[in-house]
Design an enzyme around this catalytic site. Structure first.
Site, PDB file in Angstrom:
ATOM      1  N   SER A  68       5.689  -9.160 -13.562  1.00 50.97           N
ATOM      2  CA  SER A  68       6.104  -8.729 -12.215  1.00 50.97           C
ATOM      3  C   SER A  68       5.139  -7.771 -11.521  1.00 50.97           C
ATOM      4  CB  SER A  68       7.487  -8.075 -12.307  1.00 50.97           C
ATOM      5  OG  SER A  68       7.379  -6.780 -12.868  1.00 50.97           O
TER       6      SER A  68
ATOM      7  N   SER B 125      11.039 -13.238  -4.478  1.00 49.71           N
ATOM      8  CA  SER B 125      10.437 -11.979  -4.030  1.00 49.71           C
ATOM      9  C   SER B 125       9.908 -12.047  -2.601  1.00 49.71           C
ATOM     10  CB  SER B 125       9.275 -11.649  -4.972  1.00 49.71           C
ATOM     11  OG  SER B 125       8.467 -10.644  -4.432  1.00 49.71           O
TER      12      SER B 125
ATOM     13  N   LYS C 187       5.770 -17.042  -7.528  1.00 46.82           N
ATOM     14  CA  LYS C 187       7.163 -16.870  -7.072  1.00 46.82           C
ATOM     15  C   LYS C 187       7.561 -17.952  -6.063  1.00 46.82           C
ATOM     16  CE  LYS C 187       8.981 -13.348  -9.284  1.00 46.82           C
ATOM     17  NZ  LYS C 187      10.164 -13.504 -10.142  1.00 46.82           N
TER      18      LYS C 187
ATOM     19  N   ALA D 260       9.872 -12.009 -15.846  1.00 50.62           N
ATOM     20  CA  ALA D 260       8.639 -12.429 -15.167  1.00 50.62           C
ATOM     21  C   ALA D 260       7.534 -11.440 -15.494  1.00 50.62           C
ATOM     22  CB  ALA D 260       8.844 -12.451 -13.645  1.00 50.62           C
TER      23      ALA D 260
ATOM     24  N   TYR E 175       0.690 -13.738  -8.230  1.00 48.21           N
ATOM     25  CA  TYR E 175       2.121 -13.457  -8.438  1.00 48.21           C
ATOM     26  C   TYR E 175       2.949 -14.093  -7.314  1.00 48.21           C
ATOM     27  CZ  TYR E 175       6.521 -10.833  -8.359  1.00 48.21           C
ATOM     28  OH  TYR E 175       7.851 -10.482  -8.316  1.00 48.21           O
TER      29      TYR E 175
ATOM     30  N   LEU F 160      10.320 -16.870 -22.378  1.00 52.95           N
ATOM     31  CA  LEU F 160      10.242 -17.831 -21.269  1.00 52.95           C
ATOM     32  C   LEU F 160       9.217 -18.920 -21.529  1.00 52.95           C
ATOM     33  CD1 LEU F 160      10.237 -16.063 -17.795  1.00 52.95           C
ATOM     34  CD2 LEU F 160      12.084 -17.280 -18.934  1.00 52.95           C
TER      35      LEU F 160
ATOM     36  N   GLU G 294       7.224 -10.893  -1.856  1.00 51.91           N
ATOM     37  CA  GLU G 294       5.787 -11.170  -1.971  1.00 51.91           C
ATOM     38  C   GLU G 294       5.477 -12.612  -1.547  1.00 51.91           C
ATOM     39  OE1 GLU G 294       2.818  -9.255  -3.125  1.00 51.91           O
ATOM     40  OE2 GLU G 294       4.218  -7.867  -2.218  1.00 51.91           O
TER      41      GLU G 294
HETATM   42  P1  NAP Z   1      10.306  -5.616 -14.808  1.00 52.07           P
HETATM   43  O1  NAP Z   1      10.867  -4.243 -14.921  1.00 52.07           O
HETATM   44  O2  NAP Z   1       8.828  -5.825 -14.869  1.00 52.07           O
HETATM   45  O3  NAP Z   1      10.997  -6.508 -15.963  1.00 52.07           O
HETATM   46  C1  NAP Z   1      10.492  -7.762 -16.321  1.00 52.07           C
HETATM   47  C2  NAP Z   1      11.294  -8.275 -17.497  1.00 52.07           C
HETATM   48  O4  NAP Z   1      10.808  -9.590 -17.852  1.00 52.07           O
HETATM   49  C3  NAP Z   1      11.187  -7.439 -18.786  1.00 52.07           C
HETATM   50  O5  NAP Z   1      12.450  -7.412 -19.405  1.00 52.07           O
HETATM   51  C4  NAP Z   1      10.207  -8.239 -19.622  1.00 52.07           C
HETATM   52  O6  NAP Z   1      10.359  -8.031 -21.020  1.00 52.07           O
HETATM   53  C5  NAP Z   1      10.649  -9.646 -19.261  1.00 52.07           C
HETATM   54  N1  NAP Z   1       9.652 -10.676 -19.599  1.00 52.07           N
HETATM   55  C6  NAP Z   1       8.386 -10.770 -19.150  1.00 52.07           C
HETATM   56  N2  NAP Z   1       7.793 -11.850 -19.647  1.00 52.07           N
HETATM   57  C7  NAP Z   1       8.710 -12.476 -20.438  1.00 52.07           C
HETATM   58  C8  NAP Z   1       8.701 -13.635 -21.243  1.00 52.07           C
HETATM   59  N3  NAP Z   1       7.610 -14.403 -21.353  1.00 52.07           N
HETATM   60  N4  NAP Z   1       9.824 -13.982 -21.916  1.00 52.07           N
HETATM   61  C9  NAP Z   1      10.929 -13.215 -21.829  1.00 52.07           C
HETATM   62  N5  NAP Z   1      11.006 -12.085 -21.097  1.00 52.07           N
HETATM   63  C10 NAP Z   1       9.895 -11.719 -20.410  1.00 52.07           C
HETATM   64  O7  NAP Z   1      10.798  -6.316 -13.458  1.00 52.07           O
HETATM   65  P2  NAP Z   1      12.013  -5.910 -12.465  1.00 52.07           P
HETATM   66  O8  NAP Z   1      11.510  -4.939 -11.460  1.00 52.07           O
HETATM   67  O9  NAP Z   1      13.220  -5.606 -13.249  1.00 52.07           O
HETATM   68  O10 NAP Z   1      12.201  -7.278 -11.681  1.00 52.07           O
HETATM   69  C11 NAP Z   1      13.080  -8.285 -12.173  1.00 52.07           C
HETATM   70  C12 NAP Z   1      12.688  -9.622 -11.536  1.00 52.07           C
HETATM   71  O11 NAP Z   1      12.785  -9.537 -10.128  1.00 52.07           O
HETATM   72  C13 NAP Z   1      11.261 -10.074 -11.831  1.00 52.07           C
HETATM   73  O12 NAP Z   1      11.274 -11.492 -11.897  1.00 52.07           O
HETATM   74  C14 NAP Z   1      10.487  -9.647 -10.599  1.00 52.07           C
HETATM   75  O13 NAP Z   1       9.338 -10.436 -10.419  1.00 52.07           O
HETATM   76  C15 NAP Z   1      11.534  -9.873  -9.524  1.00 52.07           C
HETATM   77  N6  NAP Z   1      11.466  -9.024  -8.333  1.00 52.07           N
HETATM   78  C16 NAP Z   1      11.393  -7.669  -8.446  1.00 52.07           C
HETATM   79  C17 NAP Z   1      11.383  -6.889  -7.301  1.00 52.07           C
HETATM   80  C18 NAP Z   1      11.344  -5.383  -7.377  1.00 52.07           C
HETATM   81  O14 NAP Z   1      11.054  -4.743  -6.351  1.00 52.07           O
HETATM   82  N7  NAP Z   1      11.666  -4.787  -8.521  1.00 52.07           N
HETATM   83  C19 NAP Z   1      11.449  -7.493  -6.032  1.00 52.07           C
HETATM   84  C20 NAP Z   1      11.539  -8.881  -5.970  1.00 52.07           C
HETATM   85  C21 NAP Z   1      11.556  -9.659  -7.116  1.00 52.07           C
HETATM   86  P3  NAP Z   1       9.550  -6.863 -21.821  1.00 52.07           P
HETATM   87  O15 NAP Z   1      10.417  -5.641 -21.731  1.00 52.07           O
HETATM   88  O16 NAP Z   1       9.452  -7.442 -23.186  1.00 52.07           O
HETATM   89  O17 NAP Z   1       8.229  -6.690 -21.132  1.00 52.07           O
HETATM   90  O1  F7E Z   2       2.830  -1.690  -4.484  1.00 52.50           O
HETATM   91  C1  F7E Z   2       0.216   0.073  -2.542  1.00 52.50           C
HETATM   92  C2  F7E Z   2      -0.065  -1.377  -2.939  1.00 52.50           C
HETATM   93  O2  F7E Z   2       2.860  -2.107  -6.933  1.00 52.50           O
HETATM   94  C3  F7E Z   2       3.356  -1.366  -3.218  1.00 52.50           C
HETATM   95  C4  F7E Z   2       6.894  -5.746  -7.444  1.00 52.50           C
HETATM   96  O3  F7E Z   2       8.165  -5.357  -7.918  1.00 52.50           O
HETATM   97  O4  F7E Z   2       7.599  -5.554  -5.169  1.00 52.50           O
HETATM   98  C5  F7E Z   2       6.635  -5.103  -6.092  1.00 52.50           C
HETATM   99  O5  F7E Z   2       5.327  -5.468  -5.676  1.00 52.50           O
HETATM  100  C6  F7E Z   2       2.231  -1.055  -2.249  1.00 52.50           C
HETATM  101  C7  F7E Z   2       1.092  -2.083  -2.262  1.00 52.50           C
HETATM  102  O6  F7E Z   2       4.689  -3.080  -5.441  1.00 52.50           O
HETATM  103  C8  F7E Z   2      -1.096   2.166  -5.173  1.00 52.50           C
HETATM  104  O7  F7E Z   2      -1.357  -1.775  -2.486  1.00 52.50           O
HETATM  105  C9  F7E Z   2      -1.217   2.069  -3.018  1.00 52.50           C
HETATM  106  O8  F7E Z   2       0.737  -2.396  -0.939  1.00 52.50           O
HETATM  107  O9  F7E Z   2       4.683  -0.684  -5.879  1.00 52.50           O
HETATM  108  P1  F7E Z   2       3.762  -1.825  -5.781  1.00 52.50           P
HETATM  109  P2  F7E Z   2       4.379  -4.515  -4.804  1.00 52.50           P
HETATM  110  O10 F7E Z   2       2.999  -4.980  -5.061  1.00 52.50           O
HETATM  111  O11 F7E Z   2       4.846  -4.485  -3.392  1.00 52.50           O
HETATM  112  C10 F7E Z   2       7.643  -6.971  -4.959  1.00 52.50           C
HETATM  113  C11 F7E Z   2       8.745  -7.267  -3.990  1.00 52.50           C
HETATM  114  C12 F7E Z   2       7.712  -7.735  -6.223  1.00 52.50           C
HETATM  115  O12 F7E Z   2       8.290  -8.817  -6.279  1.00 52.50           O
HETATM  116  C13 F7E Z   2       6.854  -7.262  -7.352  1.00 52.50           C
HETATM  117  O13 F7E Z   2       7.325  -7.788  -8.592  1.00 52.50           O
HETATM  118  O14 F7E Z   2       1.624   0.182  -2.640  1.00 52.50           O
HETATM  119  N1  F7E Z   2      -0.417   1.056  -3.411  1.00 52.50           N
HETATM  120  N2  F7E Z   2      -1.658   2.759  -4.069  1.00 52.50           N
HETATM  121  C14 F7E Z   2      -0.320   1.086  -4.745  1.00 52.50           C
HETATM  122  N3  F7E Z   2       0.374   0.315  -5.601  1.00 52.50           N
HETATM  123  C15 F7E Z   2       0.287   0.607  -6.920  1.00 52.50           C
HETATM  124  N4  F7E Z   2       0.981  -0.142  -7.794  1.00 52.50           N
HETATM  125  N5  F7E Z   2      -0.483   1.650  -7.377  1.00 52.50           N
HETATM  126  C16 F7E Z   2      -1.190   2.453  -6.553  1.00 52.50           C
HETATM  127  O15 F7E Z   2      -1.875   3.379  -6.992  1.00 52.50           O
END
Ligand code: NAP
Ligand code: F7E
Length: 321
Positions: free
Chosen positions: A82, A123, A151, A80, A147, A57, A125
């Site tokens: 993430s 997201s 976004k 991203a 983050y 990216l 977020e």
């Molecule tokens: P993830 O498991 O952290 O996957 C992120 C992906 O991005 C990985 O394939 C990573 O590659 C790739 N990447 C990171 N930096 C890059 C770069 N500079 N160039 C090319 N590829 C790169 O995230 P996910 O949970 O699948 O989420 C997918 C997307 O949805 C993200 O944009 C995240 O922010 C967004 N999102 C996620 C959630 C959620 O709850 N999961 C909710 C809302 C939005 P590597 O394997 O090489 O690290």
């Molecule tokens: O945290 C609390 C923490 O890291 C959820 C990403 O996919 O969703 C994700 O972001 C909650 C938070 O996800 C721990 O403080 C407590 O309130 O699972 P999380 P996130 O930050 O909500 C959004 C939609 C995205 O877009 C993001 O990419 O859980 N919490 N104790 C903790 N969280 C973590 N990670 N670890 C702890 O020990």
């Protein structure tokens, strides 16, 4: 055969989306960045069915080349940085990947000389310190982390390219979605895996931060279906994808421990102040009415179903290792 290019194909969502698109008959291309270690664990079972293209990216030309190689009808921009806590430690890098990376991908789409539909992974977020409950497509953003700020940029640049260049570009505002393929650092997976290990006698406690934070948690497999649906409409638009329910981290813990027959779950939790965030998102709950009415999308996995499937998967995995 329709063709799709997926950035972030090695991530949680990328792996489910690739499976989904292959089942629909797509030719699937995935952008993969160079690494000294193997990063294809989540897509190894698909490796003979997807075409991987080197790119990053951060590198504009590599994205243009990836577009020329794949010649996709649809681009899903999932790549991203993430993990929210990392965004305080590496705010500039997070901005480069998660914000400007979107513009780089949009530019690669804009210069293509064939029609392309674009999906941006936005997201919940972005809502951060929520200005309205529940959150809809019209709720103002108030991000609470680098983050979330990145976004918001990615969302608005997607809207701007749609309006400036008449691109078919959609922003999917997805609330938290989880699965057994979730990264180990995210709360639900950290809890599910620790509960499995505690049950098997391999771990004594879980160190967590804020147990009171509330999230609208769904299953990743349901959410990638919504991404595809957004790109099949007559006109591009933005959609909230959520379950409409909110639960605390404590409730997640309680259900996860209950799944393995442990009731006194609090005895296994250690609150670690180092895991508290500089600014927290206390409450998220999405209103998915627009997605239900316009896309016909609905989640199929309940909150309890999600907790159970994650704990069961980690139990099976930990029992083998
Ligand atoms: P993830 O498991 O952290 O996957 C992120 C992906 O991005 C990985 O394939 C990573 O590659 C790739 N990447 C990171 N930096 C890059 C770069 N500079 N160039 C090319 N590829 C790169 O995230 P996910 O949970 O699948 O989420 C997918 C997307 O949805 C993200 O944009 C995240 O922010 C967004 N999102 C996620 C959630 C959620 O709850 N999961 C909710 C809302 C939005 P590597 O394997 O090489 O690290
Ligand atoms: O945290 C609390 C923490 O890291 C959820 C990403 O996919 O969703 C994700 O972001 C909650 C938070 O996800 C721990 O403080 C407590 O309130 O699972 P999380 P996130 O930050 O909500 C959004 C939609 C995205 O877009 C993001 O990419 O859980 N919490 N104790 C903790 N969280 C973590 N990670 N670890 C702890 O020990």
């Amino acid at each position: 055969m329709p063709r799709a290019l997926v950035t972030g194909i090695t991530g949680q969502d990328g792996s489910y989306l690739a499976e989904f698109l292959l089942d629909k008959g797509y030719d699937v291309y995935g952008l993969i960045r160079r690494s000294s270690v193997v990063t294809d664990q989540r897509i190894r079972h698909l490796i003979d069915r997807v075409e991987l293209i080197d790119g990053d990216l951060l590198d504009q030309l590599s994205l243009i080349k990836a577009m020329r190689t794949a010649r996709p009808d649809e681009v899903y921009n999932l790549a991203a940085q993430s993990f929210v806590p990392t965004s305080w430690g590496q705010p500039v890098l997070t901005g480069e990947f998660t914000a400007l990376g979107v513009t780089k991908m949009l530019e690669a789409v804009r210069v293509a000389d064939w029609p392309v539909r674009f999906y941006q992974a936005s997201s919940s977020e972005m809502f951060g310190k929520v200005q309205e409950v529940p959150q809809t497509e019209n709720t103002p953003f108030y991000p609470r982390s680098p983050y979330g700020v990145a976004k918001v940029y990615g969302h608005w640049i997607t809207v701007n390219y749609r309006e400036s260049y008449n691109l078919y570009a959609c922003s999917g505002i997805l609330f938290n979605h989880e699965s057994p393929r979730r990264g180990l650092e995210f709360a639900p997976r950290k809890i599910a895996r620790a509960v499995a290990r505690i049950k098997l006698g391999k771990q004594m406690e879980i160190r967590l931060g804020n147990l009171d934070a509330r999230r609208d948690w769904g299953f990743a497999g349901d959410y990638v279906r919504a991404m595809w649906m957004m790109l099949q409409q007559d006109a591009p638009d933005d959609y909230v994808i959520a379950t409409g329910e909110t639960h605390s981290v404590a409730e997640f813990c309680e259900l996860a421990f209950r799944r393995v027959g442990i009731d006194n779950w609090r005895d296994y939790i250690v609150i670690d102040p180092a895991l508290l965030r500089p600014a927290e998102v206390d409450l998220l709950i999405g209103d998915p009415t627009k997605a239900r009415e316009k896309l016909g999308w609905q989640p199929e996995v309940s909150f309890e179903g999600l907790v159970n499937l994650m704990v069961d998967a980690d139990l099976a995995m930990e029992a083998q290792s």
